[in-house]
Structure formats: C-alpha cells, structure tokens
Design an enzyme around this catalytic site. Structure first.
Site, PDB file in Angstrom:
ATOM      1  N   GLU A 204       0.820  -1.208   0.000  1.00  0.00           N
ATOM      2  CA  GLU A 204       0.000   0.000   0.000  1.00  0.00           C
ATOM      3  C   GLU A 204       0.856   1.261   0.000  1.00  0.00           C
ATOM      4  O   GLU A 204       0.534   2.242  -0.681  1.00  0.00           O
ATOM      5  CB  GLU A 204      -0.944   0.001   1.208  1.00  0.00           C
ATOM      6  N   ARG A 208       0.952   3.909  -3.236  1.00  0.00           N
ATOM      7  CA  ARG A 208       0.374   5.222  -2.952  1.00  0.00           C
ATOM      8  C   ARG A 208       1.440   6.291  -2.728  1.00  0.00           C
ATOM      9  O   ARG A 208       1.392   7.361  -3.335  1.00  0.00           O
ATOM     10  CB  ARG A 208      -0.541   5.141  -1.725  1.00  0.00           C
ATOM     11  N   ASP A 337      -5.365  -9.722  -7.569  1.00  0.00           N
ATOM     12  CA  ASP A 337      -5.728  -8.945  -8.760  1.00  0.00           C
ATOM     13  C   ASP A 337      -4.555  -8.299  -9.491  1.00  0.00           C
ATOM     14  O   ASP A 337      -4.338  -8.519 -10.681  1.00  0.00           O
ATOM     15  CB  ASP A 337      -6.766  -7.879  -8.402  1.00  0.00           C
ATOM     16  N   THR A 562      -0.909   0.692 -10.187  1.00  0.00           N
ATOM     17  CA  THR A 562      -2.234   0.222  -9.761  1.00  0.00           C
ATOM     18  C   THR A 562      -2.940   1.229  -8.857  1.00  0.00           C
ATOM     19  O   THR A 562      -4.076   0.997  -8.457  1.00  0.00           O
ATOM     20  CB  THR A 562      -2.117  -1.152  -9.071  1.00  0.00           C
TER      21      THR A 562
END
Length: 573
Positions: A204, A208, A337, A562
């Site tokens: 994460e 980000r 995913d 992503t």
C-alpha cells in the site's frame, strides 16, 4: 518539437541523502489508531499568510538562479539513459547543490503535458468541482493526515504520512490546480518526514506514497519529490530481508524492522508482485540498482513456483519457504488482482523487451478464459468468478473491474484482438454492477445469477457486500475503453457514475463518504471515510475519461501503476 513517443528519458543525477533527516532516531509510538484530539490541538490548514507567501517567492527566485546550470552539468557529466530492458548506464554522480525545480531534462515532459491540454469541457469541469469539494474537506478537517472523516469533520491515521495529500499530487497537476498543488508541495517539503517509528504496509505504501512521489516528480519536474521517493524507498528495503527473498508485508520505516502480519507468516501474492513498476523506476532514476534487483527477484521466484493453474496463481505466498499456500483457490479479486495487471504493465514499461512477463500474462488470460469465465441470467453478462478446489463460485469483486482496462491496454500494445472483445464484454458487466443498484453505485462484491428466471436480476448482493468505498476500478476501465475505442457510451456511463457519487456520497461540509448500502437510496448509510484513492484514482480516471485529448497522458508514453500514478515507458535504444 515533440519528444519521441515514447520518449527517451535522460536519467537525472542521484538524489542527495535526505537533507532533512536528523541523526539519532527518536522512536515514537505508532499512530495507527490515532483519535481526533481537542480542536485546539488539531493540525490547521495553511492560512496563506502574506509574509509567508513573500518568503516563498523569494526562495523560489533563489532556487531558479541556483538551478539554471544544473541540466547542462548533468549532460557534461555523461548521465544518460539507454532505455530498453533493465540495464542502467550512468556516468559520475554528484549531489545537486540546491533543490532543482526548473531547467533540467524532465521539465520537458511537464511542459509537454501543459502544452497538449485542450480546454476543459463541462464534464471535466464537473470532475474538477468534485475534486475541489473533496479537497476542501480534507484541507479544512484533515490537513496533513492520512484520510478525511467527512461526517465528523475529523481525520483518521493509517501510516501518519499525509496519505491523501501524496496520493492526490499528480491529480492536482493533471487537473491544472496549481494553487492546490503548490500548497501540497510546501507541506511535502516542510512536514513530510519518514524518520518515524511506524509500521507501513509494503504494498500500500509503495503504490500510494512511492508511486505518488515518482509521478509528481515526472509531471512537475520538481526534484524534491524524487529525493523524498528515494528516502522512502530506502526505508522499505528491509522488507526484502527474508529467507526466501519474498518480502514481508509490513516494515517499520523508522527502526528498519520488517515482519509479516501478526496472524500469519504469509504475504498475499498481489502485495509482493505489485511493487515492481515503482521499484524499477526508482532504480532507473537514481542509478541505484538495489531497488530493481530486489523487486525483480520476487518476479523471477514467483514465475518458477509450482501450484499455478494455467497461469492463475493462488492468493498467498509464504515468506519463509517462498512457496504458494492455500493451494487450489484462484481469484482475480482481492489478494491476487494486481499480479496480473503488473505482468502486462512491466512488459510495457520496459519497452516490450522482457518476454517472460508477456508469456506469463498471456498464459494467465488463457487460464481466466478456461476456468473463471461464465455468463449470467437473464442478460447473459460475461463475468469472472472464483475457483475453490475445483468448485466454481459466481462471485466477482468490484476490484476485478480493473480487468477490462488491462485487457484493452494489452490489445492496444499488439496483443490478440480477442482480448479487446473480452474487455468490452466485461466492461458491460461492470457497468451493470452499477446500473442494477438502486443508487447507481456498485456493491463491493457481486454474486451473479446463473438460473433461468425472469424474476431475478443478473447482479445479486449479499448484506455483507452492499457497501461502496468510492473505488476506481470501473471508471479506470471506462477510461481505457473510451481512449482505445472512441465509443462515447463509455463517457456517458462514467457521467452517470459521477452523478451517483454526487447524489449519494457527497458531504455538504466537504469531502465524499463511502456508504454501507447501495440498494437503499433513501438511507445509503454513510460510513464517514474518504479513501485516499478517491482523489488519487477515481476522480483522476473520470477526468481522463471525459478528455478527448489522446496526448493527455498518452498510453504510448505512460503506464499507470495500480494506484493510477503515471510512470514513463522506457524507450528502446
């Protein structure tokens, strides 16, 4: 002259060590569950003091004067990027003397984006309005914190690193919000510190924070963001110190201690295979190969593992043994995913040179077709289900709606036309996940009806799955499908979704809130949380979807990570 498309990007000098870091770490208690304090203790938003603005202008003038010769100095030192593949060529590296903002090679890319922007149309202006409303809530009630809680006009902390602000930097640049961008840039310069005793999630924080800083650097040409990115990347590296070279999912960026989650020694496959775009680019920019080598070692090891099913991978991997666990469970939703997404995007990023990535991706698409595709009743919607030890489940996470865009992107880059056909069929399904809900917003997870009856809708929702978190995956794919087909129905579908966001999730005092019940338009039950990806992804993709300028972040020049942060495609030699 327009640069080559995709451009050859010269590698800048290695950023200096973080000048703001201080010796002698003072560990702090992690602020994972920080509560809002009394009003007089809250961090205030910038007040725009006139004297402070004058000082900023003076500092900027000094920076420009000091930076004028740096680009020429870089060329004189022989710094250059040969592009293609994964090899870096670098000359002597010297730390820049001052913060570089203008007059260096990457500024050409920023200038190109500004020059190619056509006037905003009405739909794009509506996205800008939505962004400014969301930003106003964050700025007023959560400035410098991770996430806005719009209903209680407060904030929540995850990593304590200004997550929403960093995630939104490139969105502000793309939307042309110069004032907001400069204000956020000032916070990054003055307040963003990574020397703190806090655990962050490797995946994460990579997509980000690291991705956000790298993208802001590329779009603005401001080396401040590259310096911060390198500092942060170095602090993530202890996660790779495992017996198997498969990284731990958690790392303390202050102490350098990495560890798996408290409840398992496994990492999820998506976590460890969706950090490569960012780490590879960080190596390319800094000339330090350790980032790329660590991330690509993970790719090589996952490629060689047993336990796959025609290219499909299980959801978990053990950091001690380096082997898949929970075998027999296959999904394109949570925990797996972006593994598939990054196979394709690494291949594109590297100039389509790394054949093994392409072969793994093509095999996976064939595996999806063979094992996970089905059609619903009564509308015959094509959807991607899950496989659990040979049993098919007609369950599809909203996260899977990244797939139409990924398939379309692959077809654009020369993969079989049948990939585009599947992309369009799945795009229809993802739209129906919104259309068949009373609020016009998709649930987190849908179950598709397989029975021949005229009573039931195709999309069925269980009580635990009725929430909507303002996710971006459907509008992400709408952007790709419109950009690559020109069919305006995809813009119209995105316009409907934006209208539903404004109707059921917009909070009058500022910000947008996730909701708990997409099937009850009278009582959608706001959850009092605005995820950082709403600004970083959802609104960015809507703005790009409504643009008719194919050169605004061209898909032949940039590849999106992503978290929707655009990174440059490496040009061939």
């Amino acid at each position: 002259m327009r640069p080559a498309n995709p451009p050859v990007l010269p590698a800048p000098q290695k950023a200096a060590e973080n000048p703001e870091a201080v010796a002698g770490l003072s560990p702090q208690k992690p602020q994972r569950h920080f509560r809002r304090g009394p009003p007089n203790l809250q961090i205030r938003a910038p007040d725009g003091d006139p004297q402070e603005r004058r000082q900023d202008r003076a500092q900027r003038r000094a920076e420009v004067v000091g930076e004028a010769g740096w680009g020429a100095e870089a060329q004189r030192d022989g710094l250059r990027w040969r592009g293609a593949g994964t090899k870096l060529e670098q000359g002597p590296r010297h730390p820049p003397k001052k913060a570089e903002f203008f007059g260096w090679p990457f500024q050409q890319q920023a200038l190109r984006i500004r020059a190619s922007r056509t006037p905003q149309n009405e739909r794009q202006k509506a996205v800008v309005d939505a962004f400014l409303h969301a930003w106003a809530g964050y700025r007023k009630f959560a400035w410098g914190h991770d996430e806005l809680k719009p209903l209680t006009r407060s904030f929540s902390e995850w990593f304590g690193l200004g997550l929403t602000l960093i995630d939104a930097l490139d969105t502000m640049w793309i939307l042309g919000l110069k004032k907001e961008f400069q204000e956020a840039r000032k916070w990054v310069s003055k307040k963003l510190r990574f020397r703190k005793n806090v655990d962050v999630n490797l995946f994460e924080s990579t997509i980000r924070i690291l991705g956000g800083l790298l993208s802001a650097f590329h779009l603005s040409g401001d080396i401040l963001f590259l310096k911060k990115a390198e500092d942060f990347g170095n602090r993530l590296m202890p996660a790779f110190r495992t017996p198997s070279k498969i990284p731990y999912s958690m790392v303390n960026i202050g102490t350098g201690v990495a560890h798996p989650p408290r409840w398992t020694s496994d990492s999820t496959v998506a976590e460890v295979t969706s950090i490569q775009l960012e780490f590879r680019e960080l190596s390319r920019l800094t000339g330090d190969k350790k980032f790329q080598e660590a991330a690509e070692e993970v790719t090589r090891r996952v490629h060689a593992l047993h336990g796959k099913l025609d290219g499909l991978v299980p959801m978990f991997i053990n950091t001690n043994s380096g082997s898949f666990t929970h075998l027999g469970m296959f999904t394109l939703g949570a925990r797996a995913d972006s593994y598939y997404e990054y196979l394709l995007k690494q291949w594109i990023q590297g100039g389509k040179k790394e054949r093994q990535l392409l072969e793994d991706y093509l095999e996976a698409v064939d595996g999806i077709r063979k094992h996970l595709l089905a059609r619903s009743e009564p509308r015959k919607l094509t959807f991607v289900g899950e496989l659990n030890h040979g049993r098919f489940s007609a369950k599809m996470d909203h996260l899977v709606c990244f797939l139409p865009g990924t398939l379309a992107l692959g077809a654009h880059h020369g993969l079989p036309a049948e990939h585009m056909e599947l992309a369009q069929a799945l795009m229809d399904t993802c739209y129906q996940m919104y259309r068949q809900m009373e609020t016009g917003l998709s649930p987190e997870t849908a179950h598709f009806n397989l029975h021949h009856t005229k009573i039931l809708k195709d999309v069925q929702v269980k009580a635990a799955d009725r929430h909507n978190l303002l996710r971006p995956e459907t509008v992400e794919s709408l952007f790709y499908l419109y950009r690559l087909t020109g069919d305006r129905k995809y813009q119209d579908w995105g316009w409907e979704i934006l209208h539903s966001f404004n109707t059921y999730t917009r909070v009058p005092s500022g910000g947008y809130s996730s909701i708990s019940n997409v099937q009850d338009p009278r009582h959608p039950q706001p959850r009092d949380k605005m995820e950082s990806f709403f600004l970083g992804e959802t609104l960015k993709y809507l703005y790009l979807l409504f643009s008719d300028d194919p050169d605004l972040l061209s898909l032949d020049t940039y590849v999106f990570n992503t978290e929707a942060h655009p990174l440059p495609i490496w040009a061939p030699s």
